[in-house]
Design an enzyme around this catalytic site. Sequence first.
Site, PDB file in Angstrom:
ATOM      1  N   LYS A  51      41.408  44.060  44.481  1.00 44.11           N
ATOM      2  CA  LYS A  51      42.187  44.517  43.323  1.00 44.11           C
ATOM      3  C   LYS A  51      42.651  45.959  43.552  1.00 44.11           C
ATOM      4  CE  LYS A  51      39.764  41.966  39.631  1.00 44.11           C
ATOM      5  NZ  LYS A  51      40.915  41.244  39.077  1.00 44.11           N
ATOM      6  N   ARG A 108      36.963  30.716  38.453  1.00 44.91           N
ATOM      7  CA  ARG A 108      37.090  29.249  38.401  1.00 44.91           C
ATOM      8  C   ARG A 108      36.224  28.574  39.463  1.00 44.91           C
ATOM      9  NH1 ARG A 108      43.476  29.932  39.068  1.00 44.91           N
ATOM     10  NH2 ARG A 108      42.879  31.853  38.048  1.00 44.91           N
TER      11      ARG A 108
HETATM   12  N1  BES Z   1      38.240  38.757  36.322  1.00 49.17           N
HETATM   13  C1  BES Z   1      39.607  38.531  36.568  1.00 49.17           C
HETATM   14  C2  BES Z   1      40.428  38.352  35.297  1.00 49.17           C
HETATM   15  C3  BES Z   1      40.515  39.554  34.407  1.00 49.17           C
HETATM   16  C4  BES Z   1      41.570  40.422  34.534  1.00 49.17           C
HETATM   17  C5  BES Z   1      39.584  39.773  33.426  1.00 49.17           C
HETATM   18  C6  BES Z   1      41.657  41.516  33.690  1.00 49.17           C
HETATM   19  C7  BES Z   1      39.680  40.856  32.604  1.00 49.17           C
HETATM   20  C8  BES Z   1      40.716  41.726  32.717  1.00 49.17           C
HETATM   21  C9  BES Z   1      39.797  37.273  37.408  1.00 49.17           C
HETATM   22  O1  BES Z   1      38.779  36.978  38.289  1.00 49.17           O
HETATM   23  C10 BES Z   1      41.051  37.478  38.201  1.00 49.17           C
HETATM   24  O2  BES Z   1      41.080  38.394  38.967  1.00 49.17           O
HETATM   25  N2  BES Z   1      42.043  36.635  37.986  1.00 49.17           N
HETATM   26  C11 BES Z   1      43.271  36.762  38.658  1.00 49.17           C
HETATM   27  C12 BES Z   1      43.710  35.387  39.033  1.00 49.17           C
HETATM   28  C13 BES Z   1      44.896  35.362  39.968  1.00 49.17           C
HETATM   29  C14 BES Z   1      44.508  35.896  41.325  1.00 49.17           C
HETATM   30  C15 BES Z   1      45.390  33.948  40.069  1.00 49.17           C
HETATM   31  C16 BES Z   1      44.280  37.399  37.712  1.00 49.17           C
HETATM   32  O3  BES Z   1      44.251  37.097  36.523  1.00 49.17           O
HETATM   33  O4  BES Z   1      45.053  38.232  38.166  1.00 49.17           O
HETATM   34 ZN    ZN Z   2      38.951  38.010  40.135  1.00 51.79          ZN
END
Ligand code: BES
Ligand code: ZN
Length: 497
Positions: A277, A351
Site C-alpha cells: 500500500k 477475502r
Molecule cells: N483492508 C483493506 C480495505 C480497507 C481499505 C479497509 C481502507 C479500510 C480502509 C483491504 O484488504 C484492501 O486492501 N482491499 C483492496 C482490494 C483491492 C486490492 C481489490 C482495496 O480496497 O483497495
Molecule cells: Zn488489503
Amino acid sequence: MNVFGISKPITEIDAQALAVAVFKDDKADSGVLKNLDAAVGGMISDVMKSEEFAAKEGETVYFHVSGEKLKARRLLLIGCGERDAYKAAQITQMGGSAARVLRSKNAKTVAIVPRAGDDAARTAQNVIVGAIMGLFEPDKYRTKDKEERELKSVTVVVEGADKRALQRGADRGQIIGESINFTRDLANEPGGYMTPTIMADRAKTVAKEFGLEIDVLDQKQMEKLGMGALLGVARGSDEPPKLIVMKYQPSRFRRKGDLLALVGKGITFDSGGISLKPGENMELMKYDMSGAATVIGTMRAIAQLKPSIAVLGVAPCSENLPSGKATKPGDILKAMTGKTIEVINTDAEGRLVLADAIAYAKKLGATRIIDMATLTGAVSIALGDVNTAILGTDQNLIDGVIDAGKGVGEKFWQLPLDDDYTKQIKSDIADIKNVGGKKAGTITAAAFLKEFAEETPWAHLDIAGTAWGDPATPYRSKGPTGVAVRTLIEFIERAAR
Ligand code: BES
Ligand code: ZN
Ligand code: ZN
C-alpha cells in the site's frame, strides 16, 4: 462504573449533575422545562430567547443550579432535534453526549433524563450503551494529557416507569456498551501490540471470564485442514496466524441443530503485502482486524445475555506483510474447499482469510453465516462512513440484520449480488481470482466470498467505511466505532425469541 434505572420525579434525583433531552419544539414555560427553568432562575428561557440554544442535535448548554427546586446542583440540556425523529440512534447519541460533556465538567454521579418513555427498558438500555460508548477514549498510550476523569455512576430516569424493567434495561446496556468498547479497544491497538497470537490470548481471556468454549487453531492444524488461502496470506509474516473459534451454547435451545456463525476478518496489520500500500495513512491498517474484534466483542456480550440459540464465532487472524517468503501476485492458492485462487493483488487478502474461515464454519455445522470485514476501500466511496454495506445470498437473513440495526440505531444498506458479478472474478488459469477489476469493488469482493458460503444462508457486512470514526463527535471520540456489535447482539436475541 455503576448504572441505575430509576423512576422518581427529576426534581428529586440525587446526582451531582442532571442531563435532560430537549427537542426543537420545547418551550421553556411548559412541561419538564418549566420546573427546570425555575430551578435555574429563568436562564433556560433566556438562552432559548437569545437563540443561544435551539435544541439542534448535538447542541448543549450547561447551568449551575441554586435554590431548593432541584436536588442536582448542575444541569445540562442536550439538544435532540425533532421529537418525531428521536429514535434508538438519537437516544444513544444523547446518552453519549451527556456522559462525555459531564465527565469533562468533572461530575462523578450523573443522571440522564432521555424523555422517551414508550419502552422504558429499551430506552434505559440505549442511554447506557450510548453513555458507555461516549466515555471510550483511545488515549491508552498517552503518558500526559490523558483523560483521567471517571464517572462513578450513570442513572437513567424515566418518571413513572416500572423500576425493575428500567434497571434490567440499564444492566443490559452496560453489558452491551462494555462489549462494544472491548471491540474498540482491540481495534485501536497498534499492530505491534495486537498480533494474531495476542488476539487469540485476548479471546481466551474472554472465553474464560464469561464461560465460552474456545479453540485456537495453529499453523500446523491449518496445514492439515488444507487452509491454503489463509496460510497464503500469513506466509509473508514472522508472526504465526491463528484461527480463533469460540462457541456459545445455550442451556435451552430454541431450535436444536441451528447454529449461527459469526465470521470476522482479523488482519492485525495490512501493509498490502507484495502489492504494498502507499505509505499515507497506512498506520490506520491496524484496524483491519475490526471484523474479528466484532466477533469477539459480540460473543463476550452473548455469553452474559444468554439467548437461547447457539452461536459460533470464527476469527481468522494474520498479518499481511511483504517478505522473501510472501505470496506474490500471480501465485495460486488452494483453499480448504479445494478451490484454486489466482492472487492478482496481495492486498485483497481479507477475502482469502475469510474463504477458509467461512468453509471452516460450515464444517463445524453452521446453518447460517454472517461475516464482517474491513474488506474494501470501495465501500467508503459507495456509502461513506454512514451506512455499512450488506450483501448476501439469503434475503431473510439480510432483512433480519437490517431490521435489528434499525432497532438499535445502526444503518445498513444492501448492495446487489447478482450472479453476473461473478464473471469479474473468473481466472484464466485457476478457478477464481482474488480481484474483480475496478468496477463494483465491494460487490466483487462479496462475490468471491459467496464461492465459499455456497448454499449456506449467508450475509456479509463490509465495515471498512464505518468501523473507524473521524472526526470526533460530541458523543464519540475519534477512532474505532465498534460498529455492528449491538446490531448483531440484537439480531441474535431476536432470533432466540
Ligand atoms: N483492508 C483493506 C480495505 C480497507 C481499505 C479497509 C481502507 C479500510 C480502509 C483491504 O484488504 C484492501 O486492501 N482491499 C483492496 C482490494 C483491492 C486490492 C481489490 C482495496 O480496497 O483497495
Ligand atoms: Zn488489503
Ligand atoms: Zn485488509
